[in-house]
Design a protein around this motif. Structure first.
Motif, PDB file in Angstrom:
ATOM      1  N   MET A   1     101.988  82.563 -29.870  1.00 36.88           N
ATOM      2  CA  MET A   1     101.860  81.400 -30.742  1.00 36.88           C
ATOM      3  C   MET A   1     100.700  81.646 -31.712  1.00 36.88           C
ATOM      4  SD  MET A   1     100.963  77.450 -29.764  1.00 36.88           S
ATOM      5  CE  MET A   1     102.490  77.214 -28.866  1.00 36.88           C
ATOM      6  N   ARG A   2     100.923  81.357 -33.026  1.00 39.78           N
ATOM      7  CA  ARG A   2      99.896  81.536 -34.048  1.00 39.78           C
ATOM      8  C   ARG A   2      99.810  80.259 -34.874  1.00 39.78           C
ATOM      9  NH1 ARG A   2      99.389  82.839 -39.312  1.00 39.78           N
ATOM     10  NH2 ARG A   2     101.652  82.957 -39.594  1.00 39.78           N
ATOM     11  N   ILE A   3      98.571  79.796 -35.108  1.00 38.58           N
ATOM     12  CA  ILE A   3      98.349  78.581 -35.896  1.00 38.58           C
ATOM     13  C   ILE A   3      98.430  78.953 -37.378  1.00 38.58           C
ATOM     14  CG2 ILE A   3      96.733  76.728 -36.411  1.00 38.58           C
ATOM     15  CD1 ILE A   3      95.579  77.080 -33.632  1.00 38.58           C
ATOM     16  N   LYS A   4      99.322  78.278 -38.107  1.00 38.21           N
ATOM     17  CA  LYS A   4      99.497  78.545 -39.538  1.00 38.21           C
ATOM     18  C   LYS A   4      98.741  77.533 -40.399  1.00 38.21           C
ATOM     19  CE  LYS A   4     103.613  79.440 -40.975  1.00 38.21           C
ATOM     20  NZ  LYS A   4     105.067  79.303 -41.249  1.00 38.21           N
ATOM     21  N   THR A   5      98.802  76.259 -40.016  1.00 41.19           N
ATOM     22  CA  THR A   5      98.205  75.226 -40.857  1.00 41.19           C
ATOM     23  C   THR A   5      97.548  74.168 -39.968  1.00 41.19           C
ATOM     24  OG1 THR A   5      99.945  75.541 -42.508  1.00 41.19           O
ATOM     25  CG2 THR A   5      98.623  73.525 -42.681  1.00 41.19           C
ATOM     26  N   ILE A   6      96.376  73.666 -40.460  1.00 34.14           N
ATOM     27  CA  ILE A   6      95.658  72.594 -39.782  1.00 34.14           C
ATOM     28  C   ILE A   6      95.668  71.377 -40.705  1.00 34.14           C
ATOM     29  CG2 ILE A   6      93.458  71.861 -38.779  1.00 34.14           C
ATOM     30  CD1 ILE A   6      92.796  74.809 -38.332  1.00 34.14           C
TER      31      ILE A   6
ATOM     32  N   LEU B   1      98.899  70.403 -35.877  1.00 37.80           N
ATOM     33  CA  LEU B   1      98.851  71.843 -36.060  1.00 37.80           C
ATOM     34  C   LEU B   1     100.275  72.330 -36.301  1.00 37.80           C
ATOM     35  CD1 LEU B   1      96.459  72.883 -33.116  1.00 37.80           C
ATOM     36  CD2 LEU B   1      95.844  72.545 -35.513  1.00 37.80           C
ATOM     37  N   ILE B   2     100.453  73.174 -37.310  1.00 34.79           N
ATOM     38  CA  ILE B   2     101.747  73.813 -37.559  1.00 34.79           C
ATOM     39  C   ILE B   2     101.616  75.249 -37.077  1.00 34.79           C
ATOM     40  CG2 ILE B   2     103.444  74.466 -39.292  1.00 34.79           C
ATOM     41  CD1 ILE B   2     102.501  72.137 -40.986  1.00 34.79           C
ATOM     42  N   VAL B   3     102.426  75.622 -36.063  1.00 36.50           N
ATOM     43  CA  VAL B   3     102.283  76.919 -35.418  1.00 36.50           C
ATOM     44  C   VAL B   3     103.582  77.704 -35.562  1.00 36.50           C
ATOM     45  CG1 VAL B   3     100.638  75.980 -33.761  1.00 36.50           C
ATOM     46  CG2 VAL B   3     103.052  76.055 -33.158  1.00 36.50           C
TER      47      VAL B   3
ATOM     48  N   GLU C   1     108.992  77.536 -36.528  1.00 36.72           N
ATOM     49  CA  GLU C   1     107.866  76.720 -36.975  1.00 36.72           C
ATOM     50  C   GLU C   1     107.890  75.401 -36.208  1.00 36.72           C
ATOM     51  OE1 GLU C   1     106.359  76.560 -41.208  1.00 36.72           O
ATOM     52  OE2 GLU C   1     107.212  74.546 -41.015  1.00 36.72           O
ATOM     53  N   ILE C   2     106.827  75.151 -35.471  1.00 35.36           N
ATOM     54  CA  ILE C   2     106.728  73.979 -34.605  1.00 35.36           C
ATOM     55  C   ILE C   2     105.510  73.168 -35.032  1.00 35.36           C
ATOM     56  CG2 ILE C   2     106.428  73.158 -32.227  1.00 35.36           C
ATOM     57  CD1 ILE C   2     107.750  75.711 -31.284  1.00 35.36           C
TER      58      ILE C   2
ATOM     59  N   ILE D   1     105.952  66.535 -30.566  1.00 35.47           N
ATOM     60  CA  ILE D   1     106.281  67.923 -30.884  1.00 35.47           C
ATOM     61  C   ILE D   1     107.573  67.905 -31.690  1.00 35.47           C
ATOM     62  CG2 ILE D   1     106.648  70.239 -29.987  1.00 35.47           C
ATOM     63  CD1 ILE D   1     103.951  69.032 -29.273  1.00 35.47           C
ATOM     64  N   ILE D   2     107.546  68.545 -32.865  1.00 38.19           N
ATOM     65  CA  ILE D   2     108.736  68.632 -33.719  1.00 38.19           C
ATOM     66  C   ILE D   2     109.158  70.096 -33.747  1.00 38.19           C
ATOM     67  CG2 ILE D   2     109.688  68.243 -36.005  1.00 38.19           C
ATOM     68  CD1 ILE D   2     107.556  66.115 -36.437  1.00 38.19           C
ATOM     69  N   ASP D   3     110.300  70.382 -33.094  1.00 35.91           N
ATOM     70  CA  ASP D   3     110.815  71.746 -33.002  1.00 35.91           C
ATOM     71  C   ASP D   3     112.265  71.739 -33.482  1.00 35.91           C
ATOM     72  OD1 ASP D   3     111.425  74.347 -32.435  1.00 35.91           O
ATOM     73  OD2 ASP D   3     111.090  74.223 -30.282  1.00 35.91           O
ATOM     74  N   GLN D   4     112.516  72.420 -34.625  1.00 38.08           N
ATOM     75  CA  GLN D   4     113.854  72.510 -35.202  1.00 38.08           C
ATOM     76  C   GLN D   4     114.456  71.117 -35.438  1.00 38.08           C
ATOM     77  OE1 GLN D   4     116.038  75.051 -32.547  1.00 38.08           O
ATOM     78  NE2 GLN D   4     115.042  76.919 -33.278  1.00 38.08           N
TER      79      GLN D   4
END
Length: 633
Positions: free
Chosen positions: A1-6, A72-74, A80-81, A96-99
């Motif tokens: 898991m990698r954090i893209k946006t805060i 957090l957008i990860v 993209e979750i 949690i918003i997943d797909q």
């Protein structure tokens, strides 16, 4: 898991802030109090929960009035979750918003498992204080720190190592005397010397044992010789017993020498016929056994005949078996869950001394908790103020008593002689008497008398002036003391009034707290701190009661359905047995009954054909038996 946006809605000094992170390492830098630690706390808060009211000093409530929380957008497995957490109970409300689908906190736990807040802090968070501590580590401490980072479960085995080291110190110390291993090492030379002495004493024993072994060997050889002689004796005895037979054999040999030789072909025919007879008897026995077995199987088809009589009813019940099996398995699972819930409920009840069957206190709302906190804070502040006022009243009371004593003292006039009219008369006569100096002869004595009266008059006049001066000073002091007494009494009255107001406010706060707690079902002995600390556990307890009631209702319904299903098999009691055990055990009995019916269905057709065949074989062999017997004769 990698954090893209805060995305920060509101957290400490940050509000309405978006930070895009690069694909490689990202460095966020700034001066002290720039908000770097706040961003770190925000990331941990979104992933693992914000600080609750119990840790109010760890909360980062927004200063601008913005919504508390953010997202957090990860990037997780090329998806993209969005992980969003805002203000709410138990560390905040999670979405949690997943797909395009929304999930709750359980889904977040699955995403970040097995990591928790402690593991995240140990691996991914390092501050200036941690870096400074590295320079103070010894080589061994630094190596141990690296091991705890690189090895799974390192804290457990390092703790186990420490416990073993501590335990070893209870066994042996280099300079110790009382430890078990120290005592054993001290006793070792004495024991070794005792062993050497025992070995020396054992040499005589070994010599005697060797002689004994030689004697036993000789005895064994003699016993073997005796056995051999006994065998020869027995052989001779047998020969002696067989001697009459030998004499008879010799007589038969003499008789055979005079008789016609025996035809050997007849004996061969006899042996062949005897073998055929034995084979026929064995085949007949096998056929009869097969007929008996088949007959027994056919006799046991009463169960199958019962099935045929009640086929429609039995088939209808057996068709429900798979559904009832799943229902019983679900029932067992629900009973296990109910046991776990009941155990958790009992643990909470024991910890907080709550009843498990009676009505529990009501979980307080956020407004009620705030009201309770304000009332408790007011109570504590008023209590502190009252203690200060009480101390001040004690001091003022002492000061008033001292000042009253001083006023009383100053009110008493000094005992000084006051001037009288006589002093003025003496003073006038003294002046007249001094004129006697100018008289002739003995009349000069009048001058001496006048001088005495003049002195007495001057002295009395002086004493009167002194008394007037003293009275004036004492009166000024008395007035000052009286003014100070009035001020002290006014201060005392003011403090007493303030203390009475404080006691009234204290009573009002107590009454507010007691009313709020009693209205919601809390004990009169419960303190505000205890009530606030019990809120999470109380909410869990009420949730457990609801779950237990729901599970119990579902279990009772399932048990009633299964009991009704088992009671429908009562007519097959003689073939199925009593269904009085656990549901899964009863279903296993029904499954065995069904298996027997299926086997009987398959075997019945085969057994009919085999019975006819084996019966024919028995008839044929019985017909051959007389001919074989005649041939043998």
């Amino acid at each position: 898991m990698r954090i893209k946006t805060i995305n920060i809605f509101g957290f400490g000094k940050w509000h309405d802030q978006t930070i895009d992170l690069q694909t490689d390492y990202q460095v966020l830098y700034g001066q002290n109090e720039a908000g770097k630690s706040t961003i770190t706390a925000f990331i941990k808060g979104v992933l693992f929960g914000f600080a609750t009211g119990k840790q109010k000093y760890e909360q980062y409530l927004p200063k601008s009035g913005a919504q508390y929380g953010g997202e957090l957008i990860v990037d997780h497995h090329d998806r993209e979750i969005t992980i969003r957490r805002v203000a709410g109970k138990a560390g905040g409300e999670v979405t949690i918003i997943d797909q395009g689908k929304e999930f709750g906190a359980d889904y977040l736990n699955q995403l970040i498992a097995p990591a928790d807040k402690a593991l995240f802090t140990q691996i991914f968070e390092t501050n200036q204080q941690d870096l400074n501590q590295i320079f103070g580590l010894t080589a061994d401490d630094f190596m141990q720190h690296l091991l705890t980072i690189g090895a799974v479960g390192s804290h457990e085995w390092l703790a186990f190592e420490a416990s073993l080291d501590k335990a070893s110190q209870q066994i042996y110390k280099p300079s110790g005397r009382k430890w078990p291993l120290n005592k054993a090492l001290k006793q070792y030379p004495e024991i070794e010397q005792a062993v050497s002495q025992a070995k020396a004493a054992n040499q005589q024993y070994e010599s005697n044992d060797q002689q004994l072994q030689q004697a036993l060997q000789t005895l064994k050889q003699d016993q073997a010789a005796l056995a051999e002689v006994q065998g020869q004796k027995n052989q001779q005895q047998q020969l002696l017993e067989r001697w009459p037979k030998y004499v008879e054999w010799q007589a038969l040999q003499a008789f055979l020498a005079t008789t016609k030789p025996f035809d050997s072909t007849l004996y061969a025919q006899y042996q062949k016929i005897e073998e055929q007879r034995q084979e026929s008897q064995a085949a007949l026995a096998d056929a009869q056994q097969a007929v008996a077995t088949i007959q027994e199987t056919l006799d046991q088809t009463g169960e199958f005949r019962f099935y045929q009589t009640h086929q429609a009813e039995i088939d209808g019940l057996l068709e429900q078996w798979s559904t009832r099996q799943k229902q019983a398995q679900q029932l067992a699972l629900q009973q296990t869950q109910l046991t776990q819930l009941t155990s958790e409920q009992a643990a909470l009840a024991a910890k907080y001394q709550w009843p498990t069957t009676e009505t529990l206190p009501t979980v307080l709302s956020a407004d009620q908790l705030e009201q309770l906190q304000v009332a408790n804070t007011t109570y504590e502040q008023t209590q502190t103020t009252n203690r200060v006022l009480t101390d001040q009243l004690t001091t003022l009371t002492d000061q008033v008593a001292e000042q009253e004593q001083l006023v009383t003292t100053l009110e008493t006039p000094a005992e000084v002689a006051s001037p009288t009219p006589m002093s003025n008369i003496c003073l006038g006569l003294g002046v007249v008497g001094l004129l006697g100096i100018f008289l002739p002869g003995g009349l000069k004595a009048i001058a001496l008398l006048g001088l005495g009266l003049l002195g007495y008059g001057l002295y009395t006049k002086y004493q009167g002036q002194q008394k007037q001066t003293a009275d004036t000073t004492q009166k000024a002091q008395w007035q000052q003391a009286l003014a100070k007494l009035d001020q002290l009494q006014a201060d005392l009255q003011e403090k007493q009034t303030a203390l009475a107001d404080g006691q009234q406010a204290l009573s009002t706060s107590q009454q507010q707290v007691a009313t709020l707690l009693s209205t919601n079902g809390y004990s009169n002995e419960a303190t505000v701190t205890q009530v606030m600390n019990q809120q999470d556990a109380l909410a869990r307890m009420q949730h457990l009661q609801a779950l237990i009631a729901q599970q119990s209702a579902e279990i009772n319904a399932s048990q009633a359905d299964l009991t009704d299903y088992f009671e429908q098999f009562a007519f097959a009691h003689d073939w199925l047995g009593a269904l009085q055990g656990e549901p899964l055990h009863n279903l296993a009995q029904i499954e065995q009954f069904k298996g027997r019916l299926d086997q009987l269905k398959q075997a019945l057709a085969q057994d009919n054909e085999r019975y006819e065949y084996q019966q024919q074989q028995v008839t044929r062999l019985q017909r051959q038996e007389p001919r074989t017997t005649s041939a043998t004769s």
